[in-house]
Design an enzyme around this catalytic site. Structure first.
Site, PDB file in Angstrom:
ATOM      1  N   TYR A 158       0.824  -1.220   0.000  1.00 30.97           N
ATOM      2  CA  TYR A 158       0.000   0.000   0.000  1.00 30.97           C
ATOM      3  C   TYR A 158       0.854   1.264   0.000  1.00 30.97           C
ATOM      4  O   TYR A 158       0.458   2.279   0.596  1.00 30.97           O
ATOM      5  CB  TYR A 158      -0.917   0.044   1.238  1.00 30.97           C
ATOM      6  CG  TYR A 158      -1.785  -1.164   1.458  1.00 30.97           C
ATOM      7  CD1 TYR A 158      -2.685  -1.592   0.484  1.00 30.97           C
ATOM      8  CD2 TYR A 158      -1.727  -1.885   2.654  1.00 30.97           C
ATOM      9  CE1 TYR A 158      -3.496  -2.691   0.689  1.00 30.97           C
ATOM     10  CE2 TYR A 158      -2.539  -2.984   2.863  1.00 30.97           C
ATOM     11  CZ  TYR A 158      -3.428  -3.385   1.879  1.00 30.97           C
ATOM     12  OH  TYR A 158      -4.226  -4.461   2.093  1.00 30.97           O
TER      13      TYR A 158
ATOM     14  N   TYR B 124     -14.404  -5.640   3.053  1.00 33.92           N
ATOM     15  CA  TYR B 124     -13.026  -6.002   2.721  1.00 33.92           C
ATOM     16  C   TYR B 124     -12.838  -7.488   3.042  1.00 33.92           C
ATOM     17  O   TYR B 124     -13.159  -7.929   4.147  1.00 33.92           O
ATOM     18  CB  TYR B 124     -12.008  -5.174   3.523  1.00 33.92           C
ATOM     19  CG  TYR B 124     -10.598  -5.667   3.263  1.00 33.92           C
ATOM     20  CD1 TYR B 124      -9.929  -5.316   2.091  1.00 33.92           C
ATOM     21  CD2 TYR B 124      -9.967  -6.542   4.147  1.00 33.92           C
ATOM     22  CE1 TYR B 124      -8.664  -5.808   1.822  1.00 33.92           C
ATOM     23  CE2 TYR B 124      -8.697  -7.035   3.869  1.00 33.92           C
ATOM     24  CZ  TYR B 124      -8.053  -6.670   2.713  1.00 33.92           C
ATOM     25  OH  TYR B 124      -6.808  -7.168   2.442  1.00 33.92           O
TER      26      TYR B 124
ATOM     27  N   ASP C  60     -17.152 -13.379   7.474  1.00 37.84           N
ATOM     28  CA  ASP C  60     -15.710 -13.162   7.537  1.00 37.84           C
ATOM     29  C   ASP C  60     -15.407 -12.523   8.889  1.00 37.84           C
ATOM     30  O   ASP C  60     -15.586 -11.323   9.067  1.00 37.84           O
ATOM     31  CB  ASP C  60     -15.291 -12.248   6.374  1.00 37.84           C
ATOM     32  CG  ASP C  60     -13.814 -11.919   6.391  1.00 37.84           C
ATOM     33  OD1 ASP C  60     -13.142 -12.223   7.395  1.00 37.84           O
ATOM     34  OD2 ASP C  60     -13.322 -11.355   5.382  1.00 37.84           O
TER      35      ASP C  60
ATOM     36  N   LYS D  35      -6.176 -13.622  11.697  1.00 39.93           N
ATOM     37  CA  LYS D  35      -5.613 -12.565  12.543  1.00 39.93           C
ATOM     38  C   LYS D  35      -5.425 -13.002  14.018  1.00 39.93           C
ATOM     39  O   LYS D  35      -4.486 -13.723  14.303  1.00 39.93           O
ATOM     40  CB  LYS D  35      -6.447 -11.304  12.413  1.00 39.93           C
ATOM     41  CG  LYS D  35      -6.291 -10.670  11.012  1.00 39.93           C
ATOM     42  CD  LYS D  35      -6.740  -9.210  10.944  1.00 39.93           C
ATOM     43  CE  LYS D  35      -6.227  -8.538   9.691  1.00 39.93           C
ATOM     44  NZ  LYS D  35      -7.175  -8.458   8.587  1.00 39.93           N
TER      45      LYS D  35
HETATM   46  C1  LIG Z   1      -7.228  -8.915   7.215  1.00 39.68           C
HETATM   47  C2  LIG Z   1      -8.502  -9.377   6.646  1.00 39.68           C
HETATM   48  C3  LIG Z   1      -8.532 -10.339   5.612  1.00 39.68           C
HETATM   49  C4  LIG Z   1      -7.283 -10.862   4.962  1.00 39.68           C
HETATM   50  O1  LIG Z   1      -6.461 -11.564   5.851  1.00 39.68           O
HETATM   51  P1  LIG Z   1      -4.884 -11.667   5.545  1.00 39.68           P
HETATM   52  O2  LIG Z   1      -4.376 -12.597   6.602  1.00 39.68           O
HETATM   53  O3  LIG Z   1      -4.339 -10.291   5.645  1.00 39.68           O
HETATM   54  O4  LIG Z   1      -4.742 -12.230   4.174  1.00 39.68           O
HETATM   55  C5  LIG Z   1      -9.768 -10.755   5.164  1.00 39.68           C
HETATM   56  N1  LIG Z   1     -10.904 -10.286   5.691  1.00 39.68           N
HETATM   57  C6  LIG Z   1     -10.920  -9.382   6.701  1.00 39.68           C
HETATM   58  C7  LIG Z   1     -12.220  -8.926   7.253  1.00 39.68           C
HETATM   59  C8  LIG Z   1      -9.721  -8.885   7.195  1.00 39.68           C
HETATM   60  O5  LIG Z   1      -9.737  -7.957   8.159  1.00 39.68           O
END
Ligand SMILES: *Cc1c(COP(=O)(O)O)cnc(C)c1O
Length: 438
Positions: free
Chosen positions: A8, A136, A258, A287
């Site tokens: 980025y 996202y 997600d 995460k």
């Molecule tokens: C960070 C994130 C992702 C992607 O995860 P990475 O481990 O960075 O590839 C997907 N969805 C959400 C909601 C996220 O915050």
């Protein structure tokens, strides 16, 4: 001169990144020995801060025993134990765990899993996904197709392929047209966390109208429950999730949550889905699950999804596998992380952080502030004029707090072990940033 091409970053003009030497607790130490309090938990993940002795011990022990082993045809104890634990603590009904290398891979495989779910039942019509604006979901071509393509967010302006109905459009990302599959986007969920039923109802109606017209070609509805992160740190009412669950069942569309960012306490509940008592068909985690220690992720599925892959026909199996999935070192760390989370009652720590964030951020007023909002251990200052961001590094070094604004958002997602004094330093830094540079 660094040989790294940074994410980025406009490499022509970006300031050199700050070199970090070590981390302990909520603090990062730079090469020049200055310390910074990490107000971001390294993008939501370092929930125990840095160098937690028990996590180091769990990782070290596993590295010495079995650092890695492939998952095709072999299994390992930490991966088995973690899967069992996730089934126990995740929203009811999610009974299987498929490991992935990162959040992006988790969402990508969730999309593939959902698609094959329908193919295995002979349905070849369902080939698009539907989501809402400001979402996202990752960086690969398929997951990026579910990120909001508008406002130059991530990948350029949108191209509308389908807008017979004014409320939704089949969009493609301009900078990556041809690579990214077009998906359906519903309007932004512009109601608050504690919105009234009257405010939520039009969005539920839009979803219903959309399903009436298009559910036959929709694989799944994809949402970040309650908090949209990278799309603007927006909080919306869980009542919408309840309705989404109901409508997905009614119109035979899978529901994918997600929770890569929201999972493990960030919103004040262990999982954001709990606010709605809604179980998705597929859940993506990442995460914080691996405590910011090692990069890994997991996808959970219900029996309904899993059973659609059971067959005497071998081709109906889920044809997916990656080299490092189910890595025992990652899983051993995750198990220990959950153990500490439960034993030390992190939900209570999160409630205390929430209280303090409310006291210190919701009282902040400034002509450049559009809104301050707090949910769980997320604190956000949304500004009107975002020109101040070019001063970020200067203010980070001056305030001793690591933060990284985006668009018009200044925010904190602190480690759950942060002390009261450290958190005050974080909120003070965010407020003074807005005050000084506005
Ligand atoms: C960070 C994130 C992702 C992607 O995860 P990475 O481990 O960075 O590839 C997907 N969805 C959400 C909601 C996220 O915050």
């Amino acid at each position: 001169m660094s040989a790294i091409w940074y994410p980025y970053a406009q490499m022509k003009t970006a300031l050199p990144p700050l070199p970090v030497k070590s981390g302990k607790g909520a603090q990062l130490q730079l090469e020049n020995s200055q310390t910074l309090i990490d107000g971001l938990s390294s993008w939501w993940c370092a929930i125990h801060g840095y160098s937690h002795p028990e996590l180091i011990e769990a990782a070290t022990h596993q590295l010495q025993t079995l650092s890695h082993v492939m998952q095709g045809g072999l299994t390992n104890e930490p991966a088995e134990a973690l899967a069992k634990k996730l089934v126990e603590i995740a929203p009811n009904g999610l009974t299987k765990v498929f490991y992935a290398d990162s959040g992006t891979i988790a969402m990508s495989l969730a999309m593939k899993m959902a698609t094959q779910y329908w193919r295995n039942q002979g349905n070849t019509q369902k080939k698009h996904f539907v989501t809402v604006r400001r979402g996202y979901h990752g960086e690969s071509a398929d997951t990026m197709s579910l990120c909001d393509p508008q406002d130059g967010f991530l990948s350029g302006n949108d191209i509308k392929h389908y807008d017979k109905h004014s409320d939704y459009a089949l969009d493609e990302h301009k900078s990556f047209a041809g690579l990214v599959p077009p998906q359906y986007f519903l309007p932004r969920l512009d109601f608050r966390f504690n919105a009234t039923p009257e405010e939520i109802e039009p969005h539920i109606q839009t979803l219903k109208t959309f399903f009436e017209a298009k559910s036959y070609e929709v694989v799944a509805f994809v949402l970040e429950p309650v908090v949209q992160g990278a799309g603007g740190m927006l909080f919306y009412s869980p009542e919408y999730l309840k309705a989404a669950r109901q409508l997905c069942d009614e119109y035979q569309v899978l529901l994918i949550f997600d929770e890569i960012a929201t999972g493990f306490g960030r919103t004040g509940k262990l999982f954001a889905s709990e606010y709605a008592s809604a179980t998705p068909d597929i859940l993506a985690l990442g995460k914080a699950l691996f405590a910011g220690f090692l990069g890994h992720a997991a996808v959970m599925a219900t029996d309904k999804v899993y059973n659609a892959f059971l067959s005497d026909d071998k081709s109906k199996c889920f044809m997916y596998g990656t080299t490092f999935q189910g890595n025992p070192t990652c899983c051993a760390v995750a198990l220990k992380s959950i153990d500490i989370f439960e034993r030390e009652n992190y939900l209570q720590k999160i409630a205390a952080i929430n209280q303090q964030l409310k006291e210190e951020l919701l009282t902040f007023t400034h002509p450049n502030v559009k809104e301050c909002r707090v949910l769980g251990a997320v604190g956000v200052i949304e500004v009107k004029d975002a020109n101040l961001f070019k001063h970020t590094q200067e203010h980070v070094l001056k305030s001793g707090v690591w933060f990284r604004p985006f668009e018009n958002i200044v925010y904190t997602t602190p480690p759950y072990i942060i002390s009261k004094e450290e958190l005050t330093q974080v909120t003070t830094a965010l407020k003074s940033f807005v005050t000084i540079y506005s």
